[in-house]
Scaffold this active site. Structure first.
Site, PDB file in Angstrom:
ATOM      1  N   HIS A  26      -4.873   8.473   0.968  1.00 27.39           N
ATOM      2  CA  HIS A  26      -3.951   8.270   0.356  1.00 27.39           C
ATOM      3  C   HIS A  26      -3.297   8.990  -0.846  1.00 27.39           C
ATOM      4  O   HIS A  26      -2.434  10.280  -1.530  1.00 27.39           O
ATOM      5  CB  HIS A  26      -2.260   6.959   0.682  1.00 27.39           C
ATOM      6  CG  HIS A  26      -3.314   6.423   1.935  1.00 27.39           C
ATOM      7  ND1 HIS A  26      -2.043   7.244   3.389  1.00 27.39           N
ATOM      8  CD2 HIS A  26      -3.347   5.755   2.415  1.00 27.39           C
ATOM      9  CE1 HIS A  26      -2.689   6.751   4.241  1.00 27.39           C
ATOM     10  NE2 HIS A  26      -2.801   5.427   3.547  1.00 27.39           N
ATOM     11  N   GLU A  47       1.151  -1.137  -0.315  1.00 25.37           N
ATOM     12  CA  GLU A  47      -0.133   0.318   0.220  1.00 25.37           C
ATOM     13  C   GLU A  47       1.224   1.174  -0.062  1.00 25.37           C
ATOM     14  O   GLU A  47       1.300   1.455   1.100  1.00 25.37           O
ATOM     15  CB  GLU A  47      -0.823  -0.468   1.551  1.00 25.37           C
ATOM     16  CG  GLU A  47      -1.825   1.449   1.481  1.00 25.37           C
ATOM     17  CD  GLU A  47      -2.409   1.102   2.539  1.00 25.37           C
ATOM     18  OE1 GLU A  47      -2.104   0.839   3.736  1.00 25.37           O
ATOM     19  OE2 GLU A  47      -3.839   1.668   2.592  1.00 25.37           O
ATOM     20  N   GLU A  91     -12.123   2.353   5.180  1.00 23.95           N
ATOM     21  CA  GLU A  91     -10.863   2.724   6.090  1.00 23.95           C
ATOM     22  C   GLU A  91     -10.719   4.143   6.709  1.00 23.95           C
ATOM     23  O   GLU A  91     -10.410   4.431   6.066  1.00 23.95           O
ATOM     24  CB  GLU A  91      -9.000   2.421   5.258  1.00 23.95           C
ATOM     25  CG  GLU A  91      -8.391   2.568   6.715  1.00 23.95           C
ATOM     26  CD  GLU A  91      -6.885   2.221   5.872  1.00 23.95           C
ATOM     27  OE1 GLU A  91      -6.674   1.077   6.973  1.00 23.95           O
ATOM     28  OE2 GLU A  91      -6.670   3.158   5.601  1.00 23.95           O
ATOM     29  N   ASP A 112      -5.192   3.024  -2.219  1.00 23.17           N
ATOM     30  CA  ASP A 112      -6.164   4.274  -0.173  1.00 23.17           C
ATOM     31  C   ASP A 112      -6.714   5.641  -1.074  1.00 23.17           C
ATOM     32  O   ASP A 112      -6.188   6.236  -1.453  1.00 23.17           O
ATOM     33  CB  ASP A 112      -5.290   3.895   0.251  1.00 23.17           C
ATOM     34  CG  ASP A 112      -5.748   4.322   1.633  1.00 23.17           C
ATOM     35  OD1 ASP A 112      -6.199   5.350   1.783  1.00 23.17           O
ATOM     36  OD2 ASP A 112      -5.747   4.261   2.448  1.00 23.17           O
ATOM     37  N   HIS A 159      -9.139   0.519  -0.470  1.00 19.72           N
ATOM     38  CA  HIS A 159      -9.032   1.542   0.995  1.00 19.72           C
ATOM     39  C   HIS A 159     -10.183   2.323   0.577  1.00 19.72           C
ATOM     40  O   HIS A 159      -9.548   3.201  -0.620  1.00 19.72           O
ATOM     41  CB  HIS A 159      -8.172   1.932   1.510  1.00 19.72           C
ATOM     42  CG  HIS A 159      -7.099   0.561   1.978  1.00 19.72           C
ATOM     43  ND1 HIS A 159      -6.273   0.327   2.889  1.00 19.72           N
ATOM     44  CD2 HIS A 159      -8.067  -0.689   3.140  1.00 19.72           C
ATOM     45  CE1 HIS A 159      -6.340  -0.330   3.876  1.00 19.72           C
ATOM     46  NE2 HIS A 159      -7.201  -1.195   3.440  1.00 19.72           N
TER      47      HIS A 159
HETATM   48  C1  LER Z   1      -3.268   1.267   6.308  1.00 19.99           C
HETATM   49  O1  LER Z   1      -3.956   0.651   5.284  1.00 19.99           O
HETATM   50  C2  LER Z   1      -3.035   3.120   5.860  1.00 19.99           C
HETATM   51  O2  LER Z   1      -3.740   3.506   4.757  1.00 19.99           O
HETATM   52  C3  LER Z   1      -2.706   3.903   6.978  1.00 19.99           C
HETATM   53  O3  LER Z   1      -2.771   4.813   6.782  1.00 19.99           O
HETATM   54  C4  LER Z   1      -2.519   3.494   8.344  1.00 19.99           C
HETATM   55  O4  LER Z   1      -3.110   4.475   9.104  1.00 19.99           O
HETATM   56 MN    MN Z   2      -5.562   2.157   3.696  1.00 19.10          MN
END
Ligand code: LER
Ligand code: MN
Length: 271
Positions: free
Chosen positions: A187, A153, A245, A184, A210
């Protein structure tokens, strides 16, 4: 597409983006809201009663969508790139055990490599990436018989300095058959030109997703265009779990309800 949410199997942690409440209460609500699966973030895989957990998920009709592992880093400081060989070894042992659990409980047989990759802590990035590669190589070798898929990730720069973008993750992912990308939205909103473009860059390599808003609240509580995200995921051939998440605000119940409603109501439009 199937929908899950991240649950933290822990009493105490500073980790914010997960549901934390009594397990049976959460399973009951997720079942009633129509979730397909649950992703469980496990701090210590050696302390889990796997038979009981498996039975509980089955009773509520939920699959294990993935095991996430960041709590082994947040709570115990374990990581695959830790300066100490002993700690790296312990982290590898944890990942092997996570994989065993993922392959035992009914579901996707996937394990996340997120925060437990660690941070450079002032060391040259190349050296740290070598340690990460070595850790991943050993884990894959030792879990060959159960076929678990590991998910690397990209995580934003404020949480780690090792692999922040999809471009940085792809060369590693292409080296190993059982290593896929975890995309994700939160991010990539921070790191890419846009979370929408990031999906196109990741084309063909996404193994798990995510979802959270730009503010890390549940889908529907921020500024992202979820129709566009789901549409692009389907267009690049991703049709598996999206796992919420998110920070459980104003309450975990509201987070789950708004999240699944936002995603479910759009799915018929994008197919
Ligand atoms: C974990 O999946 C993630 O996205 C990290 O940012 C944990 O904070
Ligand atoms: Mn994540």
């Amino acid at each position: 597409m199937k929908i899950a949410a991240v649950y933290a199997l822990v009493e105490e942690t500073t980790f914010k983006a997960a549901v934390r409440a009594p397990l049976l209460e959460v399973l009951d609500l997720m079942h009633r809201l129509g979730f397909d699966g649950i992703e469980i973030n496990i701090p210590d895989p050696f302390k889990v009663d796997v038979t009981k957990l498996s039975k509980n998920l089955k009773n509520y009709g939920l699959e294990l969508s993935a095991i996430s592992t960041g709590l082994s880093y947040v709570n115990y400081g374990l990581s695959l790139t830790h300066p100490s060989k002993e700690v790296r070894g312990k982290s590898i042992e944890f990942f092997i055990k996570y994989s065993e659990i993922a392959s035992t409980i009914e579901g996707s047989n996937k394990v996340v490599i997120g925060l437990a990759r660690g941070k450079s802590e002032g060391r040259p990035l190349n050296d740290v990436i070598q340690l990460l590669k070595e850790g991943i190589r050993v884990i894959l070798e030792k879990t060959e018989n159960n076929g678990t898929i590991f998910l690397l990730e990209p995580i934003n720069r404020y949480e780690t300095d090792i692999i922040n973008t999809i471009d940085e993750a792809l060369p590693l992912i292409k080296e190993y058959k059982r290593l896929k990308l975890l995309y994700d939205t939160y991010h990539m909103t921070i790191e890419d030109t846009s979370p929408y473009d990031a999906i196109l860059k990741a084309d063909g390599h996404i193994g798990y997703v995510h979802v959270a808003e730009n503010n890390r609240l549940a889908p529907g509580m921020g500024m992202l265009d979820w129709e566009r995200i789901l549409y692009r995921l389907l267009r690049v051939g991703y049709n598996d779990y999206v796992s919420i998440e998110a920070i459980p605000k104003p309450s975990y119940e509201e987070m789950l309800r708004t999240g699944i409603w936002t995603l479910r109501s759009l799915l018929p439009k994008v197919i």
